[in-house]
Design an enzyme around this catalytic site. Structure first.
Site, PDB file in Angstrom:
ATOM      1  N   TYR A 152       0.839  -1.202   0.000  1.00 23.19           N
ATOM      2  CA  TYR A 152       0.000   0.000   0.000  1.00 23.19           C
ATOM      3  C   TYR A 152       0.872   1.249   0.000  1.00 23.19           C
ATOM      4  O   TYR A 152       0.631   2.200  -0.765  1.00 23.19           O
ATOM      5  CB  TYR A 152      -0.903  -0.031   1.232  1.00 23.19           C
ATOM      6  CG  TYR A 152      -1.699   1.228   1.473  1.00 23.19           C
ATOM      7  CD1 TYR A 152      -2.721   1.609   0.608  1.00 23.19           C
ATOM      8  CD2 TYR A 152      -1.439   2.032   2.578  1.00 23.19           C
ATOM      9  CE1 TYR A 152      -3.462   2.768   0.833  1.00 23.19           C
ATOM     10  CE2 TYR A 152      -2.171   3.188   2.814  1.00 23.19           C
ATOM     11  CZ  TYR A 152      -3.177   3.552   1.943  1.00 23.19           C
ATOM     12  OH  TYR A 152      -3.896   4.700   2.167  1.00 23.19           O
ATOM     13  N   GLU A 194     -11.485   6.379   6.127  1.00 21.75           N
ATOM     14  CA  GLU A 194     -10.835   7.093   7.228  1.00 21.75           C
ATOM     15  C   GLU A 194     -11.780   7.174   8.419  1.00 21.75           C
ATOM     16  O   GLU A 194     -11.352   7.107   9.575  1.00 21.75           O
ATOM     17  CB  GLU A 194     -10.407   8.494   6.788  1.00 21.75           C
ATOM     18  CG  GLU A 194      -9.285   8.534   5.759  1.00 21.75           C
ATOM     19  CD  GLU A 194      -7.948   8.020   6.272  1.00 21.75           C
ATOM     20  OE1 GLU A 194      -7.802   7.859   7.501  1.00 21.75           O
ATOM     21  OE2 GLU A 194      -7.053   7.773   5.451  1.00 21.75           O
ATOM     22  N   TRP A 237      -4.853   1.157  10.717  1.00 16.82           N
ATOM     23  CA  TRP A 237      -5.126   1.227   9.285  1.00 16.82           C
ATOM     24  C   TRP A 237      -5.001  -0.149   8.644  1.00 16.82           C
ATOM     25  O   TRP A 237      -5.710  -0.473   7.689  1.00 16.82           O
ATOM     26  CB  TRP A 237      -4.195   2.229   8.620  1.00 16.82           C
ATOM     27  CG  TRP A 237      -4.453   2.348   7.143  1.00 16.82           C
ATOM     28  CD1 TRP A 237      -3.618   2.030   6.121  1.00 16.82           C
ATOM     29  CD2 TRP A 237      -5.667   2.801   6.517  1.00 16.82           C
ATOM     30  NE1 TRP A 237      -4.223   2.246   4.909  1.00 16.82           N
ATOM     31  CE2 TRP A 237      -5.482   2.716   5.121  1.00 16.82           C
ATOM     32  CE3 TRP A 237      -6.890   3.260   7.010  1.00 16.82           C
ATOM     33  CZ2 TRP A 237      -6.469   3.082   4.215  1.00 16.82           C
ATOM     34  CZ3 TRP A 237      -7.875   3.610   6.096  1.00 16.82           C
ATOM     35  CH2 TRP A 237      -7.652   3.529   4.723  1.00 16.82           C
TER      36      TRP A 237
END
Length: 207
Positions: free
Chosen positions: A32, A54, A62
């Protein structure tokens, strides 16, 4: 030897590339970081997805959200705001039974609300135009992870504007993370191999 995750600066991997500690250990996070994080996102659907993810991330790592992203995309029809805006209470109840996503009623409902707010913005320039209008004049130049801000004057202003437009789960910390993720700021560490690769900001060592 110290765990790479405890390192405040860059970590040079077996491939010879320097990354922050958070992207140096987990293969999914490394991929990522190397290919997506910080690259410009200017399309409505892409920005709607990231605003919502988010929001789901709040209070979690995350990595948790990233691992569930395929399931999120399936659940929310690839984050097509035209489709999600039509979700009913029946859809919310169905998604609360979907073990592939983060099952938080308020955040699921917020994703539907954000879809409707996204559609409403089309007559005023659109979500992409609004978000990118908050790009700052300068970007941070952190050399260590602890130097990276968690919010800014621009993220506070963006948060306020998105809330005014009806968006949910868009506090100034979440909007700053969004700005980092989609290229409005470049918080790659100065010594990272990804610094300046977005094409939006020049590397710190260049004029």
């Amino acid at each position: 030897m110290a765990d790479a995750r405890d390192t405040d600066g860059v970590v040079v991997g077996p491939d010879g590339l320097a990354r922050p500690a958070w992207a140096a250990v987990d293969e999914l996070l490394r991929e990522y970081y190397d290919t997506e994080w910080g690259m410009p996102v200017r399309d409505e659907r892409g920005l709607y997805e990231r605003v919502c993810l988010e929001g789901f991330q709040g209070g979690l790592s995350w990595a948790t959200v990233l691992r569930k992203r395929p399931a999120f995309r399936a659940a929310f029809h690839d984050f097509d705001p035209d489709v999600v805006a039509r979700f009913s209470e029946t859809d919310v109840t169905r998604l609360l039974c979907d073990t592939g996503i983060i099952r938080n009623r308020r955040k699921i409902e917020g994703t539907v609300t954000n879809a409707r707010a996204t559609l409403a913005l089309r007559d005023a320039g659109g979500l992409a135009e609004l978000i990118w209008s908050f790009k700052p004049d300068r970007t941070p130049e952190p050399t260590t992870f602890s130097e990276i801000p968690t919010q800014s004057a621009e993220s506070e202003a963006l948060s306020k504007e998105l809330k005014k437009r009806g968006f949910k789960f868009v506090g100034p910390t979440s909007t700053y993370a969004l700005m980092e993720a989609v290229g409005l700021v470049d918080t790659h560490l100065v010594d990272s191999h990804r610094r300046g690769t977005s094409g939006i900001w020049a590397p710190a060592h260049l004029p």
